[in-house]
Design an enzyme around this catalytic site. Structure first.
Site, PDB file in Angstrom:
ATOM      1  CG  HIS A 157      28.376  34.694  30.648  1.00  0.00           C
ATOM      2  ND1 HIS A 157      28.166  34.401  31.973  1.00  0.00           N
ATOM      3  CD2 HIS A 157      27.946  35.949  30.464  1.00  0.00           C
ATOM      4  CE1 HIS A 157      27.620  35.448  32.564  1.00  0.00           C
ATOM      5  NE2 HIS A 157      27.482  36.407  31.668  1.00  0.00           N
ATOM      6  CG  ASP A 200      34.207  33.984  36.196  1.00  0.00           C
ATOM      7  OD1 ASP A 200      33.592  34.407  35.205  1.00  0.00           O
ATOM      8  OD2 ASP A 200      35.112  34.623  36.765  1.00  0.00           O
TER       9      ASP A 200
HETATM   10  P1  GTP Z   1      29.782  32.397  34.067  1.00  0.00           P
HETATM   11  O1  GTP Z   1      30.484  33.712  34.057  1.00  0.00           O
HETATM   12  O2  GTP Z   1      29.124  32.084  35.361  1.00  0.00           O
HETATM   13  O3  GTP Z   1      28.889  32.195  32.882  1.00  0.00           O
HETATM   14  O4  GTP Z   1      30.929  31.294  33.964  1.00  0.00           O
HETATM   15  P2  GTP Z   1      32.064  31.376  32.891  1.00  0.00           P
HETATM   16  O5  GTP Z   1      31.501  31.003  31.576  1.00  0.00           O
HETATM   17  O6  GTP Z   1      32.793  32.669  32.988  1.00  0.00           O
HETATM   18  O7  GTP Z   1      33.063  30.316  33.375  1.00  0.00           O
HETATM   19  P3  GTP Z   1      34.285  29.783  32.483  1.00  0.00           P
HETATM   20  O8  GTP Z   1      34.880  30.803  31.619  1.00  0.00           O
HETATM   21  O9  GTP Z   1      35.140  29.061  33.449  1.00  0.00           O
HETATM   22  O10 GTP Z   1      33.578  28.806  31.517  1.00  0.00           O
HETATM   23  C1  GTP Z   1      32.955  27.782  31.986  1.00  0.00           C
HETATM   24  C2  GTP Z   1      33.443  26.613  31.137  1.00  0.00           C
HETATM   25  O11 GTP Z   1      33.182  25.479  31.888  1.00  0.00           O
HETATM   26  C3  GTP Z   1      32.655  26.531  29.857  1.00  0.00           C
HETATM   27  O12 GTP Z   1      33.451  25.996  28.842  1.00  0.00           O
HETATM   28  C4  GTP Z   1      31.534  25.580  30.231  1.00  0.00           C
HETATM   29  O13 GTP Z   1      31.066  24.841  29.156  1.00  0.00           O
HETATM   30  C5  GTP Z   1      32.248  24.702  31.227  1.00  0.00           C
HETATM   31  N1  GTP Z   1      31.330  24.146  32.222  1.00  0.00           N
HETATM   32  C6  GTP Z   1      30.212  24.707  32.758  1.00  0.00           C
HETATM   33  N2  GTP Z   1      29.610  23.853  33.595  1.00  0.00           N
HETATM   34  C7  GTP Z   1      30.386  22.749  33.603  1.00  0.00           C
HETATM   35  C8  GTP Z   1      30.306  21.495  34.274  1.00  0.00           C
HETATM   36  O14 GTP Z   1      29.373  21.228  35.025  1.00  0.00           O
HETATM   37  N3  GTP Z   1      31.311  20.625  34.038  1.00  0.00           N
HETATM   38  C9  GTP Z   1      32.356  20.877  33.203  1.00  0.00           C
HETATM   39  N4  GTP Z   1      33.305  19.957  33.045  1.00  0.00           N
HETATM   40  N5  GTP Z   1      32.442  22.039  32.542  1.00  0.00           N
HETATM   41  C10 GTP Z   1      31.477  22.944  32.740  1.00  0.00           C
HETATM   42  P1  IMP Z   2      34.620  45.734  37.317  1.00  0.00           P
HETATM   43  O1  IMP Z   2      33.246  45.167  37.386  1.00  0.00           O
HETATM   44  O2  IMP Z   2      35.280  45.562  35.962  1.00  0.00           O
HETATM   45  O3  IMP Z   2      34.691  47.149  37.815  1.00  0.00           O
HETATM   46  O4  IMP Z   2      35.548  44.886  38.305  1.00  0.00           O
HETATM   47  C1  IMP Z   2      35.351  44.896  39.700  1.00  0.00           C
HETATM   48  C2  IMP Z   2      35.680  43.531  40.305  1.00  0.00           C
HETATM   49  O5  IMP Z   2      34.696  42.593  39.897  1.00  0.00           O
HETATM   50  C3  IMP Z   2      37.014  42.942  39.839  1.00  0.00           C
HETATM   51  O6  IMP Z   2      37.559  42.180  40.894  1.00  0.00           O
HETATM   52  C4  IMP Z   2      36.608  42.016  38.686  1.00  0.00           C
HETATM   53  O7  IMP Z   2      37.551  41.014  38.477  1.00  0.00           O
HETATM   54  C5  IMP Z   2      35.288  41.497  39.208  1.00  0.00           C
HETATM   55  N1  IMP Z   2      34.348  41.090  38.167  1.00  0.00           N
HETATM   56  C6  IMP Z   2      33.490  41.877  37.473  1.00  0.00           C
HETATM   57  N2  IMP Z   2      32.735  41.145  36.635  1.00  0.00           N
HETATM   58  C7  IMP Z   2      33.097  39.874  36.821  1.00  0.00           C
HETATM   59  C8  IMP Z   2      32.640  38.629  36.250  1.00  0.00           C
HETATM   60  O8  IMP Z   2      31.733  38.560  35.424  1.00  0.00           O
HETATM   61  N3  IMP Z   2      33.272  37.511  36.692  1.00  0.00           N
HETATM   62  C9  IMP Z   2      34.244  37.556  37.633  1.00  0.00           C
HETATM   63  N4  IMP Z   2      34.708  38.673  38.194  1.00  0.00           N
HETATM   64  C10 IMP Z   2      34.126  39.829  37.784  1.00  0.00           C
HETATM   65 MG    MG Z   3      32.275  34.525  33.747  1.00  0.00          MG
END
Ligand code: GTP
Ligand code: IMP
Ligand code: MG
Length: 330
Positions: A43, A13
């Site tokens: 994501h 994340d």
């Molecule tokens: P990954 O698993 O690494 O892909 O991250 P994620 O997508 O799980 O993270 P999350 O669910 O928190 O989503 C990221 C959110 O933050 C999305 O809506 C992105 O567009 C946003 N985001 C990503 N980079 C930035 C940034 O640099 N600034 C801001 N304000 N938002 C961002």
């Molecule tokens: P699993 O991969 O579902 O078995 O989860 C194992 C651990 O990894 C847990 O703590 C989950 O929350 C974490 N985890 C797995 N995939 C992600 C991811 O994409 N983002 C954040 N945490 C994750």
């Molecule tokens: Mg993520």
């Protein structure tokens, strides 16, 4: 070939989805290949005013006229795959390696029922049991699901023939089964070398390894977490987040964990950092696309990261949109 590999530098994340979509638009890969564990990843990708919540298909699905592939190392949930390729409009350009492991209902049920999964706080997506079955050689390949037949392909062959390849790693380095906070980790290694193997590329072929880190640290699920603060304090700082897959509140640490980041840079042989959410930490950075225009405190933070982790910050996120990015790669 020019291959770029994106890995998470913290606990997942980090905002890999947004960085990947920027790279897909600007580096114009002809092949985008998804590596990593499976649909436990979530994501969020903002593209053309819409937010896509993706668990399996490549975040770089907007790359013009590219192939979008899922490697043999990835655990595949057929329902999730079919739904997402439709949502992203890539039915004609998506492929899965026939040797990828199929996640069945049995694995999802086992993940939901297991006391150990509850202790770790897994995503309950069946990934752990499916990975265990693959290691025990009882799992099925995706080719056993008739609905996936039209998408089966030889991913290593296509990946090795690519001109510009983008490899998408998932999760984060501290969730690696080998190097993370075991047993509070995911079911396999989450470093660059494993992501190469997932899609069938030898490590010598990779040019850039981009380590994505967020301006603060979050973690979902159990396990040690340095300098953790509570939900209210995280909200005050604007750092409180919720999981894409599970909707669970993410745990927050307002700082960067320098030793973990140095370790991540080393094991992944990263040559660039992509720093996300700089604007969340320093609101005056919102939407800035030129490094020179950043305020002094934000620039000092970037310099601190470069000197402590020892590699340049090549990309900086200053907003949710793919285009809210400063590109300092040479
Ligand atoms: P990954 O698993 O690494 O892909 O991250 P994620 O997508 O799980 O993270 P999350 O669910 O928190 O989503 C990221 C959110 O933050 C999305 O809506 C992105 O567009 C946003 N985001 C990503 N980079 C930035 C940034 O640099 N600034 C801001 N304000 N938002 C961002
Ligand atoms: P699993 O991969 O579902 O078995 O989860 C194992 C651990 O990894 C847990 O703590 C989950 O929350 C974490 N985890 C797995 N995939 C992600 C991811 O994409 N983002 C954040 N945490 C994750
Ligand atoms: Mg993520």
């Amino acid at each position: 070939m020019s291959a770029t590999l994106v890995v998470g530098g913290q606990y997942g994340d980090e905002g890999k989805g947004k960085i990947l979509s920027y790279l897909a638009i600007h580096d114009k890969p002809d092949v985008v290949a998804r590596a990593g564990v499976g649909p436990n990843a979530g994501h969020s990708v903002g593209y053309r005013g819409k937010t896509y919540k993706l668990r399996l298909v490549p975040c770089g699905f907007m790359a013009p006229s590219a192939r979008f592939l899922i490697g043999a190392g990835v655990l595949v949930n057929a329902d999730v795959f079919l739904k997402e390729i439709k949502e992203c409009g890539i039915e004609k350009s998506a492929g899965i390696d026939r040797r990828a492991t199929l996640i069945t209902q049995e694995y999802i049920d086992a993940d939901a029922a297991s006391a150990n999964s509850a202790k770790i706080g897994t995503t309950k997506t069946g990934c752990g049991p499916a990975a265990a079955a693959r290691a025990s050689r009882t799992a099925q390949f995706v080719e056993s699901d008739p609905r996936l037949k039209p998408y089966l392909c030889d991913v290593p062959k296509e990946v090795n023939a690519a001109k510009r390849l983008l490899i998408e790693g998932t999760q984060g380095f501290m969730l690696s089964n080998l190097y993370g906070t075991y047993p509070y980790v995911t079911s396999k290694d989450t470093s660059a070398a494993t992501f190469c193997a997932d899609v069938g590329l030898g490590p010598r072929k990779v040019k850039d390894v981009i380590l994505v880190i967020k301006a603060y640290t979050t973690r979902v699920g159990s396990g040690p977490f340095e300098n953790e603060i509570g939900v209210e304090d995280a909200q005050k700082l604007g750092f409180q987040e919720y999981g894409t897959v599970t909707g669970r509140p993410r745990r927050t640490s307002p700082s960067l964990h320098w030793e973990e980041l140095q370790f991540a840079a080393q094991i992944n042989s990263a040559n660039y950092i992509a720093l996300t959410k700089l604007d969340v930490k320093f609101p005056a950075c919102a939407g800035i696309r030129k490094y020179e225009q950043l305020p002094a405190d934000a620039k000092a933070f970037v310099s601190e990261i470069e000197s402590k982790v020892g590699i340049p910050v090549g990309l900086i996120g200053t907003g949710p949109d793919a285009e809210d990015t400063i590109d300092r790669r040479s």
